[in-house]
Every structure is written in C-alpha cells, then in structure tokens.
Write a protein that holds these residues in place. Structure first.
Motif, PDB file in Angstrom:
ATOM      1  N   ILE A 105       0.834  -1.218   0.070  1.00 36.06           N
ATOM      2  CA  ILE A 105      -0.131  -0.084   0.022  1.00 36.06           C
ATOM      3  C   ILE A 105       0.761   1.214   0.115  1.00 36.06           C
ATOM      4  N   ARG A 106       1.952   1.304   0.996  1.00 37.57           N
ATOM      5  CA  ARG A 106       2.730   2.381   0.949  1.00 37.57           C
ATOM      6  C   ARG A 106       3.481   2.767  -0.665  1.00 37.57           C
ATOM      7  N   SER A 107       3.894   1.729  -1.124  1.00 40.87           N
ATOM      8  CA  SER A 107       4.699   1.599  -2.357  1.00 40.87           C
ATOM      9  C   SER A 107       3.510   2.455  -3.457  1.00 40.87           C
ATOM     10  N   VAL A 108       2.470   1.900  -3.542  1.00 44.47           N
ATOM     11  CA  VAL A 108       1.347   2.452  -4.463  1.00 44.47           C
ATOM     12  C   VAL A 108       1.279   3.513  -4.226  1.00 44.47           C
ATOM     13  N   VAL A 109       0.758   4.063  -2.955  1.00 45.79           N
ATOM     14  CA  VAL A 109       0.453   5.477  -2.449  1.00 45.79           C
ATOM     15  C   VAL A 109       1.586   6.197  -2.975  1.00 45.79           C
ATOM     16  N   ASN A 110       2.756   6.149  -2.546  1.00 49.13           N
ATOM     17  CA  ASN A 110       3.968   6.922  -2.895  1.00 49.13           C
ATOM     18  C   ASN A 110       4.210   7.066  -4.308  1.00 49.13           C
ATOM     19  N   PRO A 118      -9.262   5.968  -0.970  1.00 42.18           N
ATOM     20  CA  PRO A 118      -9.828   4.852  -2.172  1.00 42.18           C
ATOM     21  C   PRO A 118      -8.515   4.194  -2.892  1.00 42.18           C
ATOM     22  N   ILE A 119      -7.375   4.719  -2.863  1.00 39.51           N
ATOM     23  CA  ILE A 119      -5.951   4.251  -3.280  1.00 39.51           C
ATOM     24  C   ILE A 119      -5.874   2.831  -2.706  1.00 39.51           C
ATOM     25  N   GLU A 145     -11.802   9.120 -11.690  1.00 43.14           N
ATOM     26  CA  GLU A 145     -11.438   7.742 -11.974  1.00 43.14           C
ATOM     27  C   GLU A 145     -10.204   7.305 -11.718  1.00 43.14           C
ATOM     28  N   PHE A 146      -9.920   6.159 -10.965  1.00 41.03           N
ATOM     29  CA  PHE A 146      -8.829   5.545 -10.721  1.00 41.03           C
ATOM     30  C   PHE A 146      -8.766   4.155 -10.901  1.00 41.03           C
ATOM     31  N   ALA A 147      -7.805   3.630 -11.674  1.00 39.18           N
ATOM     32  CA  ALA A 147      -7.687   2.263 -12.074  1.00 39.18           C
ATOM     33  C   ALA A 147      -6.055   1.877 -11.588  1.00 39.18           C
ATOM     34  N   LEU A 148      -6.008   0.690 -11.211  1.00 32.25           N
ATOM     35  CA  LEU A 148      -4.833   0.077 -10.882  1.00 32.25           C
ATOM     36  C   LEU A 148      -4.596  -1.481 -11.288  1.00 32.25           C
ATOM     37  N   TYR A 156     -10.677  -0.829  -9.331  1.00 36.42           N
ATOM     38  CA  TYR A 156     -11.142   0.728  -9.791  1.00 36.42           C
ATOM     39  C   TYR A 156     -11.770   1.201  -8.915  1.00 36.42           C
ATOM     40  N   GLN A 157     -11.430   2.488  -8.581  1.00 37.39           N
ATOM     41  CA  GLN A 157     -12.052   3.346  -7.466  1.00 37.39           C
ATOM     42  C   GLN A 157     -12.227   4.640  -7.890  1.00 37.39           C
ATOM     43  N   ILE A 158     -13.231   5.366  -7.222  1.00 35.92           N
ATOM     44  CA  ILE A 158     -13.420   6.833  -7.484  1.00 35.92           C
ATOM     45  C   ILE A 158     -12.703   7.527  -6.368  1.00 35.92           C
ATOM     46  N   LEU A 159     -11.983   8.808  -6.883  1.00 36.37           N
ATOM     47  CA  LEU A 159     -11.530   9.467  -5.654  1.00 36.37           C
ATOM     48  C   LEU A 159     -12.234  10.653  -5.315  1.00 36.37           C
TER      49      LEU A 159
END
Length: 146
Positions: free
Chosen positions: A61-66, A83-84, A117-120, A141-144
C-alpha cells in the motif's frame, strides 16, 4: 485493427489501459505508453513491487500510494489516499496473491487516472516455490474524492 483502436476503442476504459501499461515488457515501452496516455488527457505511472507474503500489505500500500503521490496522480490527502488503499486490496485479492500464505511475488504495478476515476493493475509472477511460479494479473477501480 489498429493499435489505437485496440487501446482506446469507442470510449476510454481505465482498467484496460492499466492492464496494458502493467504488461509493458520494458521501461522504454512503459514510458512510451505513459506518453500516449498523456496525449489522451490521462495521468499514469508504473513501478515494480516485490516481496514475500502479500499478507503484509502495508508495504505494498505504501509503495502504491508513494507512486501515486510522487508522480502527481493524486494529492496527499485522505479523500484520495483512502480509495487508493481500497484499490490495492481489491487488486491483491484478484491476483490471488492473498489466497495462500508465504507466496513470493514480483509485479509491475500500473496506475491510470482520469479526473476522479482511478484504475490499478498488478501483473507478474507469483509462486509458493521457485519451481511452481506462474503469471497472474489483478485489476481494481475506484472513484477518488475531492
């Protein structure tokens, strides 16, 4: 069919674009694809994450948020980071990496954003033993928030 029609058919599908970015085989391809996404008005970034035992998801989670904060995909505020984090959990579940204890993993993580919109996507290798590895993929997929 042209590459552009395959990549962006009638409308932009962020999950499809995150998957394609995660599957780029080289950093040069990755940079070229991010540049193409920017021409479409999208923000995108990618990185590699690896480790043992995905149950320790805090590091992932930290890696993706960073990645998202440092590349300007999101701002450092709760309404965007929260949401991330949920998206990371969704992706790790869909890769099946959280199904077994003690799996080694090596994934390319690719994030794409359009407005709120955010996709990972995570794409890569997963193994409980060196000789038992296989490819896997997961997308979320999430909405920010504002």
């Amino acid at each position: 069919m042209t590459w552009e029609n395959f990549m962006v058919p009638d409308e932009i599908d962020l999950c499809r674009l995150a998957i394609l970015l995660a599957m780029t085989p080289t950093q040069e391809n990755e940079k070229d694809m991010i540049a193409q996404y920017q021409k479409l008005g999208l923000r995108a970034a990618a990185t590699t994450i690896s480790g043992f035992g995905i149950s320790g998801q805090t590091g992932i989670i930290r890696s993706v948020v960073n990645l998202c904060v440092n590349t300007g995909l999101i701002e450092r505020k709760r309404s965007q980071i929260h949401p991330i984090c949920h998206c990371v959990l969704e992706v790790t579940q869909s890769t099946r990496a959280s199904d077994a204890i003690g799996q080694n993993f090596l994934f390319k993580a690719a994030a794409v954003r359009r407005r709120e919109e955010f996709a990972l996507c995570f794409y890569g290798n997963l193994a409980m033993h060196e000789l038992s590895g296989h490819k896997t993929i997961g997308v979320g997929y999430q909405i920010l928030g504002q």
